[in-house]
Design an enzyme around this catalytic site. Structure first.
Site, PDB file in Angstrom:
ATOM      1  N   SER A 113     106.164  21.807 -73.608  1.00  0.00           N
ATOM      2  CA  SER A 113     106.371  21.261 -72.269  1.00  0.00           C
ATOM      3  C   SER A 113     106.136  19.755 -72.232  1.00  0.00           C
ATOM      4  CB  SER A 113     105.485  22.007 -71.268  1.00  0.00           C
ATOM      5  OG  SER A 113     105.794  21.634 -69.949  1.00  0.00           O
ATOM      6  N   ASP A 278     110.449  16.534 -67.565  1.00  0.00           N
ATOM      7  CA  ASP A 278     109.431  16.713 -68.591  1.00  0.00           C
ATOM      8  C   ASP A 278     110.057  17.113 -69.924  1.00  0.00           C
ATOM      9  OD1 ASP A 278     110.122  19.376 -68.070  1.00  0.00           O
ATOM     10  OD2 ASP A 278     108.065  20.089 -68.296  1.00  0.00           O
ATOM     11  N   ASP A 282     112.056  21.616 -67.309  1.00  0.00           N
ATOM     12  CA  ASP A 282     111.891  22.547 -66.193  1.00  0.00           C
ATOM     13  C   ASP A 282     110.991  21.999 -65.092  1.00  0.00           C
ATOM     14  OD1 ASP A 282     109.426  22.713 -67.418  1.00  0.00           O
ATOM     15  OD2 ASP A 282     109.470  24.890 -67.738  1.00  0.00           O
TER      16      ASP A 282
END
Length: 309
Positions: A113, A278, A282
């Site tokens: 992430s 990011d 998402d």
């Protein structure tokens, strides 16, 4: 091409959450560490033989090497077909789209992430189920249970697949399709949003925007959608090339880490609209000229207007 069954021993720290398993790159590079977790995923599933698996990631360090291992393990374990994004690139939303469009059994997404990337930084792996969403707790608990009792994993002895060439290949009996990472997602966006109206806005000469992809996964998507499909001027997308270390940045779209965009939107002659995303695409941050919209508020705006899509 031979299928090898390789003895191994469990690792005690492979408990995934809904965001998968995240560790530092050197942890994943330990002998058998990634292989154990991938085999635990496969061993937790039922009736996947001959089915389709989707594989891709956010382009961070170790993404390509991990994909080659996953492809050879998927072939050894009996998957019929794997769809993998060109260059190993698939944003998390795009992977979900590809899973659903192709009625795949599931998908493996490689991402940590918004965490930094690089040889000593973060890496992650998560399994998404057939509806495109993250594995529920029942599935992650089954994966963890398998990881604690694993004694071997299967691997096909085969050359690496050329991830940079779109096309079909064979790994043993399994088909590998390297797909354009953007096409399916772009088609989905065009079915949800009024591209003609957006194109009018971006080409009327009175509205300027800037998209900061933070050298993470959304760069190819932003270039294709905003600059090629919607007519925004070249240069609308900043930091649009995915890099293994995110350009030594931190792909967390906030006022601290997206400082290039913030300086632009709060400077003189600022654009009308700015956005940053990011590492795996998402999550976002939205900015207006000289003002900031929190990520939660931007989601609320989308939800409030969902009936217009």
């Amino acid at each position: 091409m031979n299928i090898k069954t390789i003895p191994t021993q469990p690792f005690a720290d492979q408990k995934p959450g809904t965001s998968g398993l995240r560790k530092k790159v050197p942890v994943f590079q330990q002998p058998n560490y990634l292989e154990n977790f991938v085999q635990a995923i496969f061993d937790s599933l039922e009736s996947y033989q001959g089915q389709t698996l989707v594989v891709g990631g956010d382009g961070r360090y170790y993404n390509r090497q991990a994909i080659q291992i996953i492809l050879k393990m998927a072939a050894a374990n009996g998957f019929g077909r794997v769809l993998v994004g060109r260059g190993g690139i698939l944003s998390t939303p795009a992977a979900s789209c590809v899973i659903r469009k192709n009625q795949a059994f599931g998908g493996i997404i490689l991402s940590a992430s918004h965490n930094p990337g690089g040889p000593t930084e973060d890496f992650g792996i998560k399994y998404n189920i057939g509806n495109g969403g993250p594995a529920p707790e029942k599935v992650t608990e089954a994966i963890f249970a398998q990881s604690k009792s694993i004694s071997s994993y299967k691997l096909l002895e085969a050359p690496d697949v050329d991830l940079d060439k779109v096309g079909s290949f064979k790994l043993g009996e399994m088909a590998v399709e390297v797909i354009d990472s953007v096409n399916d997602y772009a088609q989905l966006m065009e079915s949800l949003f009024d591209f003609d109206r957006i194109r009018e806005l971006l080409t009327n000469g009175h509205f300027r925007m800037c998209m900061d992809s933070m050298h993470a996964v959304t760069g190819p998507y932003a270039h294709r959608l905003f600059e090629q499909r919607l007519g925004a001027p070249l240069g609308t997308v900043m930091n649009g090339e995915p890099l293994e270390d995110f350009g030594r940045g931190h792909p967390d779209p906030n006022l601290v880490y997206a400082h290039d965009l913030v300086e632009l939107l709060f400077g003189k002659d600022a654009p009308d609209f700015g956005a940053a995303s990011d590492g795996d695409g998402d999550r976002n941050m939205i900015l207006g000229r000289h003002f900031f919209v929190t990520p939660s508020d931007s989601l609320a705006v989308l939800a409030a207007n969902a009936t217009l899509a």
